[in-house]
Scaffold this active site. Structure first.
Site, PDB file in Angstrom:
ATOM      1  N   THR A 109       0.830  -1.205   0.000  1.00 27.07           N
ATOM      2  CA  THR A 109       0.000   0.000   0.000  1.00 27.07           C
ATOM      3  C   THR A 109       0.862   1.252   0.000  1.00 27.07           C
ATOM      4  O   THR A 109       1.949   1.257   0.562  1.00 27.07           O
ATOM      5  CB  THR A 109      -0.887  -0.026   1.262  1.00 27.07           C
ATOM      6  OG1 THR A 109      -1.872  -1.028   1.073  1.00 27.07           O
ATOM      7  CG2 THR A 109      -1.567   1.299   1.533  1.00 27.07           C
ATOM      8  N   VAL A 119     -13.189  -4.515   2.277  1.00 29.34           N
ATOM      9  CA  VAL A 119     -12.641  -3.157   2.312  1.00 29.34           C
ATOM     10  C   VAL A 119     -11.624  -3.092   3.438  1.00 29.34           C
ATOM     11  O   VAL A 119     -11.874  -3.619   4.528  1.00 29.34           O
ATOM     12  CB  VAL A 119     -13.761  -2.118   2.549  1.00 29.34           C
ATOM     13  CG1 VAL A 119     -13.175  -0.713   2.706  1.00 29.34           C
ATOM     14  CG2 VAL A 119     -14.768  -2.144   1.395  1.00 29.34           C
ATOM     15  N   GLY A 120     -10.487  -2.465   3.171  1.00 36.67           N
ATOM     16  CA  GLY A 120      -9.438  -2.359   4.187  1.00 36.67           C
ATOM     17  C   GLY A 120      -9.432  -1.010   4.870  1.00 36.67           C
ATOM     18  O   GLY A 120     -10.334  -0.180   4.696  1.00 36.67           O
ATOM     19  N   ASP A 121      -8.382  -0.804   5.651  1.00 38.34           N
ATOM     20  CA  ASP A 121      -8.269   0.416   6.453  1.00 38.34           C
ATOM     21  C   ASP A 121      -7.975   1.666   5.637  1.00 38.34           C
ATOM     22  O   ASP A 121      -8.273   2.776   6.074  1.00 38.34           O
ATOM     23  CB  ASP A 121      -7.143   0.246   7.482  1.00 38.34           C
ATOM     24  CG  ASP A 121      -5.807  -0.043   6.794  1.00 38.34           C
ATOM     25  OD1 ASP A 121      -5.769  -0.960   5.939  1.00 38.34           O
ATOM     26  OD2 ASP A 121      -4.828   0.656   7.083  1.00 38.34           O
ATOM     27  N   THR A 154       0.031   1.327   6.676  1.00 37.89           N
ATOM     28  CA  THR A 154       0.086   0.149   5.817  1.00 37.89           C
ATOM     29  C   THR A 154       0.256  -1.085   6.692  1.00 37.89           C
ATOM     30  O   THR A 154       0.985  -1.044   7.676  1.00 37.89           O
ATOM     31  CB  THR A 154       1.237   0.226   4.795  1.00 37.89           C
ATOM     32  OG1 THR A 154       1.288  -1.006   4.075  1.00 37.89           O
ATOM     33  CG2 THR A 154       2.593   0.479   5.460  1.00 37.89           C
ATOM     34  N   GLY A 155      -0.426  -2.145   6.343  1.00 39.73           N
ATOM     35  CA  GLY A 155      -0.349  -3.372   7.133  1.00 39.73           C
ATOM     36  C   GLY A 155      -1.665  -4.120   7.007  1.00 39.73           C
ATOM     37  O   GLY A 155      -2.443  -3.871   6.083  1.00 39.73           O
ATOM     38  N   GLY A 182      -5.094  -4.540   7.322  1.00 39.95           N
ATOM     39  CA  GLY A 182      -6.111  -3.519   7.523  1.00 39.95           C
ATOM     40  C   GLY A 182      -7.100  -3.811   8.634  1.00 39.95           C
ATOM     41  O   GLY A 182      -7.577  -2.898   9.315  1.00 39.95           O
TER      42      GLY A 182
HETATM   43  N1  ASP Z   1      -3.634  -1.895   4.651  1.00 39.45           N
HETATM   44  C1  ASP Z   1      -3.947  -2.490   3.386  1.00 39.45           C
HETATM   45  C2  ASP Z   1      -5.245  -3.232   3.520  1.00 39.45           C
HETATM   46  O1  ASP Z   1      -5.434  -3.921   4.501  1.00 39.45           O
HETATM   47  C3  ASP Z   1      -2.916  -3.438   2.886  1.00 39.45           C
HETATM   48  C4  ASP Z   1      -1.515  -2.878   2.794  1.00 39.45           C
HETATM   49  O2  ASP Z   1      -1.129  -2.065   3.614  1.00 39.45           O
HETATM   50  O3  ASP Z   1      -0.781  -3.285   1.867  1.00 39.45           O
HETATM   51  O4  ASP Z   1      -6.041  -3.150   2.622  1.00 39.45           O
END
Ligand code: ASP
Length: 332
Positions: free
Chosen positions: A198, A227-229, A249-250, A252
């Site tokens: 991300t 849906v992510g964060d 990022t991580g 979510g």
């Molecule tokens: N945070 C993002 C999600 O969970 C993924 C990512 O950080 O690569 O959608």
């Protein structure tokens, strides 16, 4: 609304970006791949900084930096987005203006070349904060977002990642596949290559205004409609002139449960924690203690920068008023 200093001061100009966190180590990196990531990070920094150097707004700067990442196949956003379990591209993005508190986001868009532009349109040209799916795609098309078909997003490395993830991870929409304990991440919470690609940007402009933006394809092998964060204001994206601008990022799901970006701002607001302490407390007390993995970039109105992550590395960089980009990949 927080006070905005009205005398422009270019010394304030600061931009921080990230291109994801994860198992990024010197051991596993080749010089050629490292060079590509450095180029991608510098390109995003320069794209955003051009706007700040010309006296532009932080919202425009974070959008330009994020678009540069979205056009780069290396990062998990726009062109380089990861695939869902069904082999689709479904992207999320959000942007927030720290001066006004305005925010815009899209989730599950499938045809928008630059989801951050669509998020900006939601903020500037609708009375809503978050649009999803087909409605978000239609709104983006009406408001001058470039529309492409799904083939545009196809990249071989993401497709191969999906095949590996499908072999390893059980994604059964018709079954309960949660782990026994919520402190243990389910296998599909993790990227097959242990990297979260991300992208995001936070900026402070010459007027002292903060902004944040985040864009993502989400997690490889995610379930349809997930849906992510990144698209959730307060979870993966937040900005407030009175505290900080944050992009995460991580995994979510952990960022959403902890409302991590807002948690950092709230620690600053209510406990008067410094940016650095607030970020570390959030990463270790609100994320890691619950089993979450990832990182954030954060910037306050005094120009203090803090990047923190509990993974091995994070693609990140910053540029301040001297105009020289600094890029970092590893923990040390
Ligand atoms: N945070 C993002 C999600 O969970 C993924 C990512 O950080 O690569 O959608």
């Amino acid at each position: 609304m927080p006070e905005t200093p009205d005398t422009p001061d270019r010394q304030r100009n600061t931009l921080v970006v990230h291109g994801g966190a994860g198992a990024i180590t010197r051991k596993t990196m080749t010089p050629a791949v490292e060079a590509q990531y450095r180029i991608g990070l510098e390109r995003a920094l320069q794209a955003g900084y051009r706007i700040l150097a010309a006296g532009g707004h932080s919202v425009d700067a974070v959008m330009a930096a994020t678009m540069a990442f979205e056009d780069d196949f290396l990062f998990n956003a726009g062109k380089g987005s990861v695939f869902t379990h069904d082999g689709m591209i479904e992207m999320d993005a959000a942007i927030m203006d720290g001066r006004s508190g305005d925010a815009g986001a899209v989730a599950g868009v499938t045809t928008v070349k630059n989801p951050i532009v669509a998020a900006r349109a939601v903020m500037d040209r609708s009375r809503h904060v978050l649009l999803i799916g087909d409605g978000a795609d239609r709104f983006a098309a009406l408001h001058n977002s470039e529309i492409v078909d799904q083939a545009y997003f196809f990249t071989r490395h993401r497709w191969d990642q999906l095949q590996k993830a499908r072999e390893k991870e059980r994604v059964r929409p018709d079954h309960d596949d949660r782990p026994a304990s919520t402190s243990a991440p389910p296998s599909h919470d993790r990227q097959s290559d242990n990297k979260f690609g991300t992208v995001g940007a936070v900026a402070l402009d010459c007027l002292g205004n903060l902004a944040a933006a985040t864009s993502t394809g989400g997690l490889t092998n995610k379930l349809y409609g997930r849906v992510g964060d990144s698209a959730i204001i307060g979870a993966g994206t937040y900005a407030d002139n009175a505290t900080a601008a944050i992009s995460g990022t991580g995994v979510g799901e952990y960022f959403m449960r902890a409302l991590l970006a807002y948690d950092i701002a709230a620690r600053m607001k209510y406990t008067k924690a410094s940016l650095s302490d607030a970020v570390d407390q959030a990463i270790y007390c609100a994320l890691e203690s619950k089993g979450g993995e990832g990182g954030v970039i954060a910037l306050d109105a005094g120009g203090n920068i803090k990047c923190s992550f509990n993974t091995k590395g994070m693609y990140r960089g910053y540029i301040t008023n001297d105009g020289k980009p600094v890029v970092q990949l590893y923990k040390d």
